[in-house]
Design a protein around this motif. Structure first.
Motif, short mmCIF file in Angstrom:
data_model
loop_
_atom_site.label_atom_id
_atom_site.label_comp_id
_atom_site.label_asym_id
_atom_site.label_seq_id
_atom_site.Cartn_x
_atom_site.Cartn_y
_atom_site.Cartn_z
N LEU A 12 0.86 -1.19 0.00
CA LEU A 12 0.00 0.00 0.00
C LEU A 12 0.89 1.24 0.00
N PHE A 13 0.78 2.06 -1.01
CA PHE A 13 1.55 3.29 -1.11
C PHE A 13 0.65 4.44 -0.66
N LEU A 14 1.10 5.18 0.33
CA LEU A 14 0.29 6.24 0.92
C LEU A 14 0.73 7.61 0.43
N SER A 15 -0.17 8.57 0.48
CA SER A 15 0.12 9.93 0.01
C SER A 15 1.22 10.60 0.82
N GLU A 21 3.38 -3.05 3.82
CA GLU A 21 3.12 -4.34 3.20
C GLU A 21 2.22 -5.17 4.09
N VAL A 22 1.18 -5.74 3.48
CA VAL A 22 0.25 -6.62 4.17
C VAL A 22 0.17 -7.88 3.34
N ARG A 23 0.05 -9.02 4.00
CA ARG A 23 0.00 -10.30 3.27
C ARG A 23 -1.37 -10.95 3.38
N PHE A 24 -1.80 -11.51 2.27
CA PHE A 24 -3.06 -12.25 2.19
C PHE A 24 -2.73 -13.66 1.73
N THR A 25 -3.48 -14.64 2.22
CA THR A 25 -3.21 -16.03 1.85
C THR A 25 -3.70 -16.37 0.44
N THR A 26 -4.77 -15.70 -0.02
CA THR A 26 -5.27 -15.95 -1.38
C THR A 26 -5.60 -14.62 -2.04
N ILE A 27 -5.63 -14.62 -3.35
CA ILE A 27 -5.98 -13.40 -4.09
C ILE A 27 -7.45 -13.07 -3.86
N LYS A 53 -2.72 -10.62 9.18
CA LYS A 53 -2.88 -11.98 9.69
C LYS A 53 -1.56 -12.65 10.05
N ASN A 54 -0.45 -12.16 9.48
CA ASN A 54 0.83 -12.82 9.73
C ASN A 54 1.53 -12.30 10.98
N VAL A 55 0.96 -11.30 11.66
CA VAL A 55 1.54 -10.77 12.89
C VAL A 55 0.46 -10.77 13.96
N PRO A 56 0.41 -11.81 14.80
CA PRO A 56 -0.64 -11.89 15.81
C PRO A 56 -0.55 -10.75 16.82
N GLY A 57 -1.70 -10.23 17.20
CA GLY A 57 -1.76 -9.18 18.20
C GLY A 57 -1.56 -7.77 17.65
N GLU A 58 -1.31 -7.63 16.37
CA GLU A 58 -1.14 -6.31 15.77
C GLU A 58 -2.28 -6.03 14.81
N TYR A 59 -2.56 -4.76 14.63
CA TYR A 59 -3.56 -4.34 13.66
C TYR A 59 -3.12 -3.03 13.06
N MET A 60 -3.71 -2.69 11.93
CA MET A 60 -3.40 -1.43 11.27
C MET A 60 -4.70 -0.80 10.79
N VAL A 61 -4.76 0.50 10.90
CA VAL A 61 -5.87 1.25 10.34
C VAL A 61 -5.29 2.31 9.41
N LEU A 62 -6.03 2.66 8.40
CA LEU A 62 -5.60 3.72 7.49
C LEU A 62 -6.80 4.46 6.96
N ALA A 69 -1.67 4.15 -4.36
CA ALA A 69 -1.37 3.03 -5.26
C ALA A 69 -1.34 1.74 -4.45
N ILE A 70 -1.60 0.65 -5.15
CA ILE A 70 -1.54 -0.69 -4.55
C ILE A 70 -0.80 -1.60 -5.52
N ARG A 71 0.15 -2.34 -4.99
CA ARG A 71 0.87 -3.33 -5.79
C ARG A 71 0.66 -4.70 -5.17
N VAL A 72 0.22 -5.66 -5.97
CA VAL A 72 -0.01 -7.02 -5.48
C VAL A 72 1.07 -7.92 -6.07
N GLU A 73 1.79 -8.60 -5.17
CA GLU A 73 2.93 -9.43 -5.59
C GLU A 73 2.72 -10.87 -5.11
#
Length: 88
Positions: A12-15, A21-27, A53-62, A69-73
């Motif tokens: 996630l690219f912010l202004s 970077e955030v990870r998802f298990t499936t597209i 999901k890959n860091v237990p106990g943490e969360y992010m808000v935006l 911009a968003i880049r999916v890798e």
């Protein structure tokens, strides 16, 4: 035979110039979050949750309005035999 990614890294690219970077298990999991959470509130300055999901106990808000911009890798964690490198 096409390879299947083990997970997807979403950048996630912010202004403000920051990148997260955030990870998802499936597209499909990313597409569901994107279409249900981010896109409907794209111009909003209210905070939304970003799943980490890959860091237990943490969360992010935006603020969706700050995402420029968003880049999916796709990430492949398959094993690669590199034992031949030890022979030289």
């Amino acid at each position: 035979m096409p390879r299947t990614p083990d997970e997807y890294a979403v950048h996630l690219f912010l202004s403000t110039g920051h990148r997260q970077e955030v990870r998802f298990t499936t597209i499909q999991e990313f597409q569901k979050w994107y279409s249900n959470e981010l896109m409907p509130k794209a111009s909003s300055t209210d905070f939304i949750n970003v799943p980490i999901k890959n860091v237990p106990g943490e969360y992010m808000v935006l603020r969706p309005a700050n995402v420029v911009a968003i880049r999916v890798e796709p990430i492949f964690a398959g094993s690669v035999d590199r034992s031949f490198a030890d022979e030289y």
